[in-house]
Motif scaffolding. Structure first.
Motif, PDB file in Angstrom:
ATOM      1  N   SER A 160      53.609 -89.078  40.662  1.00  0.00           N
ATOM      2  CA  SER A 160      52.543 -88.107  40.444  1.00  0.00           C
ATOM      3  C   SER A 160      51.254 -88.574  41.117  1.00  0.00           C
ATOM      4  O   SER A 160      51.191 -89.629  41.738  1.00  0.00           O
ATOM      5  CB  SER A 160      52.308 -87.945  38.937  1.00  0.00           C
ATOM      6  OG  SER A 160      51.771 -89.152  38.408  1.00  0.00           O
ATOM      7  N   ASP A 161      50.212 -87.745  40.964  1.00  0.00           N
ATOM      8  CA  ASP A 161      48.912 -88.065  41.544  1.00  0.00           C
ATOM      9  C   ASP A 161      48.017 -88.835  40.573  1.00  0.00           C
ATOM     10  O   ASP A 161      46.817 -88.971  40.822  1.00  0.00           O
ATOM     11  CB  ASP A 161      48.198 -86.778  41.979  1.00  0.00           C
ATOM     12  CG  ASP A 161      48.908 -86.098  43.141  1.00  0.00           C
ATOM     13  OD1 ASP A 161      49.547 -86.816  43.928  1.00  0.00           O
ATOM     14  OD2 ASP A 161      48.825 -84.867  43.242  1.00  0.00           O
ATOM     15  N   ASP A 162      48.565 -89.311  39.468  1.00  0.00           N
ATOM     16  CA  ASP A 162      47.760 -90.057  38.501  1.00  0.00           C
ATOM     17  C   ASP A 162      47.174 -91.303  39.158  1.00  0.00           C
ATOM     18  O   ASP A 162      47.811 -91.935  40.013  1.00  0.00           O
ATOM     19  CB  ASP A 162      48.612 -90.467  37.298  1.00  0.00           C
ATOM     20  CG  ASP A 162      49.065 -89.263  36.491  1.00  0.00           C
ATOM     21  OD1 ASP A 162      48.496 -88.180  36.698  1.00  0.00           O
ATOM     22  OD2 ASP A 162      49.978 -89.409  35.666  1.00  0.00           O
ATOM     23  N   LYS A 163      45.963 -91.680  38.715  1.00  0.00           N
ATOM     24  CA  LYS A 163      45.272 -92.805  39.351  1.00  0.00           C
ATOM     25  C   LYS A 163      44.671 -93.740  38.303  1.00  0.00           C
ATOM     26  O   LYS A 163      44.375 -93.338  37.182  1.00  0.00           O
ATOM     27  CB  LYS A 163      44.174 -92.291  40.278  1.00  0.00           C
ATOM     28  CG  LYS A 163      44.682 -91.503  41.475  1.00  0.00           C
ATOM     29  CD  LYS A 163      43.538 -91.021  42.341  1.00  0.00           C
ATOM     30  CE  LYS A 163      44.058 -90.304  43.586  1.00  0.00           C
ATOM     31  NZ  LYS A 163      44.783 -89.086  43.245  1.00  0.00           N
ATOM     32  N   TYR A 164      44.512 -94.983  38.717  1.00  0.00           N
ATOM     33  CA  TYR A 164      43.738 -95.962  37.971  1.00  0.00           C
ATOM     34  C   TYR A 164      42.350 -96.069  38.596  1.00  0.00           C
ATOM     35  O   TYR A 164      42.184 -95.889  39.803  1.00  0.00           O
ATOM     36  CB  TYR A 164      44.390 -97.349  38.025  1.00  0.00           C
ATOM     37  CG  TYR A 164      45.629 -97.502  37.190  1.00  0.00           C
ATOM     38  CD1 TYR A 164      45.556 -97.485  35.797  1.00  0.00           C
ATOM     39  CD2 TYR A 164      46.865 -97.703  37.777  1.00  0.00           C
ATOM     40  CE1 TYR A 164      46.687 -97.646  35.024  1.00  0.00           C
ATOM     41  CE2 TYR A 164      48.004 -97.866  37.011  1.00  0.00           C
ATOM     42  CZ  TYR A 164      47.915 -97.836  35.632  1.00  0.00           C
ATOM     43  OH  TYR A 164      49.029 -98.001  34.862  1.00  0.00           O
ATOM     44  N   THR A 165      41.356 -96.403  37.781  1.00  0.00           N
ATOM     45  CA  THR A 165      40.013 -96.648  38.286  1.00  0.00           C
ATOM     46  C   THR A 165      39.480 -97.942  37.694  1.00  0.00           C
ATOM     47  O   THR A 165      39.392 -98.076  36.471  1.00  0.00           O
ATOM     48  CB  THR A 165      39.056 -95.498  37.933  1.00  0.00           C
ATOM     49  OG1 THR A 165      39.534 -94.292  38.524  1.00  0.00           O
ATOM     50  CG2 THR A 165      37.661 -95.779  38.452  1.00  0.00           C
ATOM     51  N   ILE A 166      39.137 -98.886  38.564  1.00  0.00           N
ATOM     52  CA  ILE A 166      38.516-100.138  38.138  1.00  0.00           C
ATOM     53  C   ILE A 166      37.023-100.022  38.404  1.00  0.00           C
ATOM     54  O   ILE A 166      36.608 -99.607  39.484  1.00  0.00           O
ATOM     55  CB  ILE A 166      39.081-101.338  38.908  1.00  0.00           C
ATOM     56  CG1 ILE A 166      40.597-101.395  38.774  1.00  0.00           C
ATOM     57  CG2 ILE A 166      38.462-102.631  38.400  1.00  0.00           C
ATOM     58  CD1 ILE A 166      41.230-102.499  39.594  1.00  0.00           C
ATOM     59  N   THR A 167      36.217-100.393  37.424  1.00  0.00           N
ATOM     60  CA  THR A 167      34.771-100.296  37.552  1.00  0.00           C
ATOM     61  C   THR A 167      34.141-101.665  37.345  1.00  0.00           C
ATOM     62  O   THR A 167      34.499-102.389  36.422  1.00  0.00           O
ATOM     63  CB  THR A 167      34.196 -99.314  36.514  1.00  0.00           C
ATOM     64  OG1 THR A 167      34.813 -98.042  36.689  1.00  0.00           O
ATOM     65  CG2 THR A 167      32.696 -99.176  36.663  1.00  0.00           C
ATOM     66  N   ASP A 168      33.184-101.995  38.215  1.00  0.00           N
ATOM     67  CA  ASP A 168      32.429-103.235  38.067  1.00  0.00           C
ATOM     68  C   ASP A 168      30.997-102.978  38.520  1.00  0.00           C
ATOM     69  O   ASP A 168      30.745-102.047  39.296  1.00  0.00           O
ATOM     70  CB  ASP A 168      33.063-104.365  38.886  1.00  0.00           C
ATOM     71  CG  ASP A 168      32.606-105.734  38.404  1.00  0.00           C
ATOM     72  OD1 ASP A 168      31.912-105.798  37.370  1.00  0.00           O
ATOM     73  OD2 ASP A 168      32.957-106.734  39.053  1.00  0.00           O
ATOM     74  N   GLU A 169      30.058-103.778  38.031  1.00  0.00           N
ATOM     75  CA  GLU A 169      28.673-103.525  38.359  1.00  0.00           C
ATOM     76  C   GLU A 169      27.874-104.817  38.413  1.00  0.00           C
ATOM     77  O   GLU A 169      28.298-105.859  37.897  1.00  0.00           O
ATOM     78  CB  GLU A 169      28.034-102.568  37.348  1.00  0.00           C
ATOM     79  CG  GLU A 169      27.933-103.134  35.939  1.00  0.00           C
ATOM     80  CD  GLU A 169      27.318-102.153  34.960  1.00  0.00           C
ATOM     81  OE1 GLU A 169      27.588-100.943  35.085  1.00  0.00           O
ATOM     82  OE2 GLU A 169      26.563-102.597  34.076  1.00  0.00           O
TER      83      GLU A 169
END
Length: 709
Positions: free
Chosen positions: A513-522
């Motif tokens: 599928s088109d499902d995605k993970y998103t990693i966030t850092d700042e």
């Protein structure tokens, strides 16, 4: 029994015949004492035939109990089920007299199926359906085929057998059984059953004998090991699951055009079929043992259905074939069973057919990572937060892992600054490199290898950038982006700082599928402020400058160079940006207060350029030493959630001074002025002086005239 037991000892009897897992066994030795056998009592041999039914997800299943001829030795391993359609022939090779002599130690002949030279003593001729033992005719007693349902499935019984020695031989098996038939074996009627708890510790003669031969279908074993991107095996905290499907090859070597058949598991009672779900173990392995093949071979496909959060699930099937010679063939696709086109890019190396029926495959799953840092002000260290002066150049770094199959998934890096930060990287002031480790990203990634584009400012975000990869140049490596930025006029002074957020978005599945993970850092960057209060004579309450009284200063850096400023309000200024036309002087506001924003932890000077009447200017610049201590609190979070993984969650920032503002006081003193005694005295003094000068002049010139005369 017609005769009495002559001697009775507790250890009288020992095991005479052991029916093992595949062979039925050999004749057992007789008790040491002379023993009387009831030669008139009939016996029987009951055969329960088994075949492999369930694919094992561990080691190859075996029936570990010895079949001593009792019903207690029935096979309970659910990897086997009773098999109908197997045909056995029973031959008699010796009568009751031979049995008595053998067990009473009067006959030293060994009853075996092979002689010392490993030649067959028992020979069966399938054409004539006859057999011999040591060249002498063996008497065919009967031919039976296993049949039945439920608890009687796979059974056949030879009843009414007189005392003697028999040979049991399997002569045919159903078509799906492609391995050799069960080994031919010797059975005596009766057998000696050893002393056990079930017979109250007494050895006994057993006239009804039960045997449990097993056949396997043609099988292979696939051992799959799951690795992460660092070549570390999965474990109990990192589990992947698979489903298995199959198609049977036809006589012409082709596969049917229909759907793949899910491989199922049969319940212990044989009534329920469930989809076989395969789960990696503590060593990251799945062992698929007892993979059967039909008469022409069977093709399998193994499909990954889940992996730990953050790991890319590779739904591209693994294809392999089990052939009727008990081998596994690798490198197959659904439409090319003889080719070399297995397309799963997660496979480590190229598996090949091994010696024997086992194939080992390593499949790599990858969990991505992203880190965002800001460079230490005036240093080289990379930090999660730092402080700078307004308009100073700020250097940021992003490091992200690039999976080996990056061209098969969505992969996008975004960087969005808070509105108070301007990314100069939006033009050309950035570098993109890659390397095998986070600390070795030194190889430039060419312009063709990626696409760089800007992201428009919206709401509280400034203008950012986006990077996507165009090829697999950096696949299996780390990519590093270093770019420059600076504060702008909307920068937050102290408080929670100025945030720059990076995200890595990537696909959860390959071929899914088109499902995605998103990693966030700042990373957060701070700028501080300083406030002085101007006093007259002494720094005590009530001595602040009065309303309307102002003092002017210039702001100098640590080298005493002038810093231009921008006025925000009365008595409040900030450091001017290089793009602005700033002021050279600042004027105090109400009660002599002067606040300067946009400073870093550094030494500054205030040079007084104008003060109030009757007070002296400062004799030298006033030193400001800004040294704000901050504590940025993060909550580390390495756990993937439904919407991605938050590497750092910001909590709050605390400072050792209120509002991250340094404070100081400046005191001006009155000047020294000579007094005046009055204007009339001053004029009189001047007049007397003039008269004295005139009188002296007249005396000089008057005397000269007299002498001339």
């Amino acid at each position: 029994m017609k005769r009495k037991i002559q001697k009775t000892l507790a250890w009288l009897l020992m095991l005479a015949l052991v029916v093992t897992v595949l062979p039925f066994g050999a004749l057992a030795a007789a008790p040491e004492d002379k023993t009387i056998i009831d030669t008139t009592k009939p016996g029987s041999i009951t055969v329960t035939k088994y075949q492999t039914v369930n694919i094992s997800t561990g080691s190859t299943p075996t029936h570990t109990g010895n079949a001593t001829g009792t019903t207690n030795d029935a096979v309970t391993d659910t990897s086997y089920k009773p098999l109908n359609g197997a045909t056995f022939k029973l031959f008699k090779i010796a009568d009751a007299d031979a049995v008595e002599k053998y067990y009473n130690g009067m006959d030293n002949a060994a009853y075996t199926l092979k002689d010392a030279a490993n030649n067959d003593r028992f020979v069966y001729d399938s054409d004539t359906d006859t057999a011999t033992f040591d060249g002498q005719p063996a008497t065919l007693i009967d031919t039976k085929t296993t049949a039945g349902t439920d608890v009687n499935a796979g059974k056949c019984t030879f009843p009414g057998l007189s005392v003697g020695i028999y040979v049991l031989k399997e002569v045919t098996a159903p078509d799906q059984i492609t391995t050799p038939l069960a080994e031919t074996c010797l059975i005596s009627i009766p057998m000696v059953n050893t002393a056990t708890s079930s017979n109250n510790g007494n050895a006994e003669w057993m006239y009804d004998v039960y045997v449990y031969p097993k056949n396997h279908e043609s099988t292979g074993t696939l051992e799959l090991t799951k690795w992460d991107q660092n070549d570390l095996a999965f474990n109990n905290s990192r589990i992947a699951t698979f489903e298995l499907y199959k198609k049977e090859f036809q006589a012409d070597g082709s596969l049917p055009t229909g759907d793949w058949t899910p491989v199922t598991s049969t319940s212990s009672d044989g009534t329920t079929e469930t989809l076989l779900t395969l789960t990696t173990g503590d060593d990251g392995k799945i062992i698929l043992a007892n993979l059967p093949a039909n008469l022409y071979g069977t093709q399998y496909k193994l499909v990954e259905v889940s992996a730990p959060n953050g790991f890319i699930v590779n739904k591209t099937p693994l294809y392999f074939k089990v052939t009727t010679d008990n081998k596994i063939t690798w490198n197959l696709t659904e439409n090319d069973p003889t080719g070399l086109n297995n397309e799963n890019t997660g496979v480590v190396g190229t598996p090949t057919e091994e010696t024997g029926p086992k194939l080992s495959v390593t499949l790599r799953n990858e969990q991505l990572s992203l880190t965002k840092h800001v460079q230490k002000n005036g240093g080289t260290e990379w930090k999660t937060d730092e402080q700078y002066r307004l308009d100073d150049e700020i250097t940021y770094r992003l490091i992200a892992y690039v999976p080996r199959n990056v061209t098969e998934i969505a992969y996008e890096i975004k960087d969005l600054p808070q509105i108070g930060i301007t990314d100069s990287a939006l033009s050309t002031d950035y570098t993109v490199t890659y390397g095998a480790t986070k600390d070795s990203c030194t190889t430039p990634l060419t312009g063709d290898g990626y696409t760089w584009s800007t992201i428009d400012a919206t709401g509280t975000n400034g203008q950012g950038f986006k990077l996507t990869l165009n090829d697999n140049t950096a696949a299996g490596s780390f990519i590093q982006i270093i770019y420059k930025a600076h504060f702008n006029d909307k920068a937050v002074i102290a408080g929670d700082g100025n945030v720059n957020t990076a995200t890595l978005t990537y696909s959860k599945f390959i071929g899914g599928s088109d499902d995605k993970y998103t990693i966030t850092d700042e990373a957060r960057v701070y700028t501080y402020q300083y406030q002085i209060t101007k006093y007259k004579d002494s720094a005590t309450a009530g001595n602040e400058l009065a309303t309307g009284e102002t003092v002017s200063f210039q702001l100098l850096d640590k080298n005493k160079n002038l810093i231009d400023v921008i006025k925000i309000s009365d008595g409040v200024y900030r450091v001017a940006l290089s793009t602005e036309t700033g002021l050279e002087t600042m004027t105090t506001g109400d009660q002599g207060k002067l606040q300067i924003q946009g400073l870093e932890n550094e030494t500054y000077y205030l040079k007084e350029t104008k003060t109030i009447d009757n007070y002296n200017l400062l004799s030298k610049p006033f030193e400001i030493k800004l040294d704000v201590t901050r504590n940025t609190n993060w909550t580390p979070d390495g756990v993937y959630k439904a919407d991605g993984q938050v590497v750092k969650t910001y909590d709050k920032t605390t400072f050792d001074v209120t509002n991250a503002m340094g404070t100081g006081t400046i005191v001006n003193k009155k000047g020294f002025v000579l007094p005046q005694t009055g204007s009339m005295g001053y004029l009189l003094f001047c007049a007397v002086g003039i008269v004295l000068i005139a009188g002296g002049t007249m005396l000089i010139f008057g005397g000269r005239k007299k002498k001339i005369r």
